[in-house]
Design an enzyme around this catalytic site. Structure first.
Site, PDB file in Angstrom:
ATOM      1  N   HIS A  55      -6.675   7.951   3.282  1.00 19.93           N
ATOM      2  CA  HIS A  55      -6.155   6.720   2.692  1.00 19.93           C
ATOM      3  C   HIS A  55      -7.074   5.569   3.045  1.00 19.93           C
ATOM      4  CE1 HIS A  55      -3.842   4.260   5.865  1.00 19.93           C
ATOM      5  NE2 HIS A  55      -4.610   5.097   6.516  1.00 19.93           N
ATOM      6  N   CYS A 109      -7.253   0.554   8.637  1.00 23.37           N
ATOM      7  CA  CYS A 109      -6.602   1.541   9.509  1.00 23.37           C
ATOM      8  C   CYS A 109      -7.642   2.129  10.452  1.00 23.37           C
ATOM      9  CB  CYS A 109      -5.987   2.652   8.658  1.00 23.37           C
ATOM     10  SG  CYS A 109      -5.135   3.929   9.611  1.00 23.37           S
ATOM     11  N   GLN A 127       5.648   6.177   6.551  1.00 24.99           N
ATOM     12  CA  GLN A 127       6.571   5.231   5.931  1.00 24.99           C
ATOM     13  C   GLN A 127       7.010   5.788   4.574  1.00 24.99           C
ATOM     14  OE1 GLN A 127       5.140   1.138   6.027  1.00 24.99           O
ATOM     15  NE2 GLN A 127       4.116   1.559   7.954  1.00 24.99           N
ATOM     16  N   SER A 150       2.782  -1.613   6.140  1.00 26.67           N
ATOM     17  CA  SER A 150       1.457  -1.782   6.748  1.00 26.67           C
ATOM     18  C   SER A 150       0.489  -2.545   5.852  1.00 26.67           C
ATOM     19  CB  SER A 150       0.845  -0.411   7.071  1.00 26.67           C
ATOM     20  OG  SER A 150       1.642   0.247   8.022  1.00 26.67           O
ATOM     21  N   HIS A 153      -2.294   0.540  -0.026  1.00 28.77           N
ATOM     22  CA  HIS A 153      -3.089   1.751   0.198  1.00 28.77           C
ATOM     23  C   HIS A 153      -3.507   2.354  -1.136  1.00 28.77           C
ATOM     24  CE1 HIS A 153      -0.845   2.383   4.156  1.00 28.77           C
ATOM     25  NE2 HIS A 153       0.076   1.761   3.448  1.00 28.77           N
TER      26      HIS A 153
END
Length: 159
Positions: A55, A109, A127, A150, A153
């Site tokens: 990701h 990330c 999530q 977060s 993505h």
């Protein structure tokens, strides 16, 4: 029962903290059962029990933690994050860059150092919006932009 009981591959015997009774845990799927298993533990039997994904995360100032290894204080808007991801998706689709290259350079990330590789994960480990998108993908398929707490993505299913 003796402690040396032989369990099929992929199973562990555990003791319940609440009842004190023994149960058996499939180490691959993290599913448990009370009955002693007689067959090796199911890994990923094609039922989409686990996926492996890369990701690329772009955080924005509304993200759960608006900081990353790249930037101590992320101030971009969600709209700016979305535009960045659209550019990255286009570069991948036009074969101007690989997912791995872009994740290493631009993902917010810590998985960036692995080209965005999150390894294998099962249901309930990510999530909800991210998990739902990841499990819908076919191997080799890239997601549209996915929003989670977060940030935003794009996800590429590896396995």
């Amino acid at each position: 029962m003796p402690d040396a009981e032989q369990l099929p591959e992929g199973w562990e015997k555990r003791t319940s903290r609440s009842t004190g009774l023994s149960y058996y845990l499939n180490v691959h799927t993290k599913e448990s059962q009370w009955d002693q298993p007689t067959e090796p533990a199911k890994k990923n039997g094609g039922d989409n029990d686990e996926v492996q994904c890369l990701h690329l995360l772009v955080k924005h100032k509304g993200s759960r933690r608006p900081s990353s290894w790249r930037e101590a204080n992320i101030t971009r808007t969600k709209e700016e994050a979305q535009l960045l991801l659209e550019v990255y998706r286009n570069k991948i689709n036009q074969q101007e860059a690989t997912f791995d290259e872009l994740a290493r350079a631009y993902s917010d990330c810590s998985s960036a150092k692995r080209g965005g590789d999150l390894g294998k994960f099962g249901k309930g480990q990510m999530q909800p919006a991210f998990e739902e998108a990841a499990f819908k993908l076919h191997i080799g398929q890239m997601s549209p932009i996915v929003e989670s707490d977060s940030g935003l993505h794009i996800i590429l299913r590896k396995a």
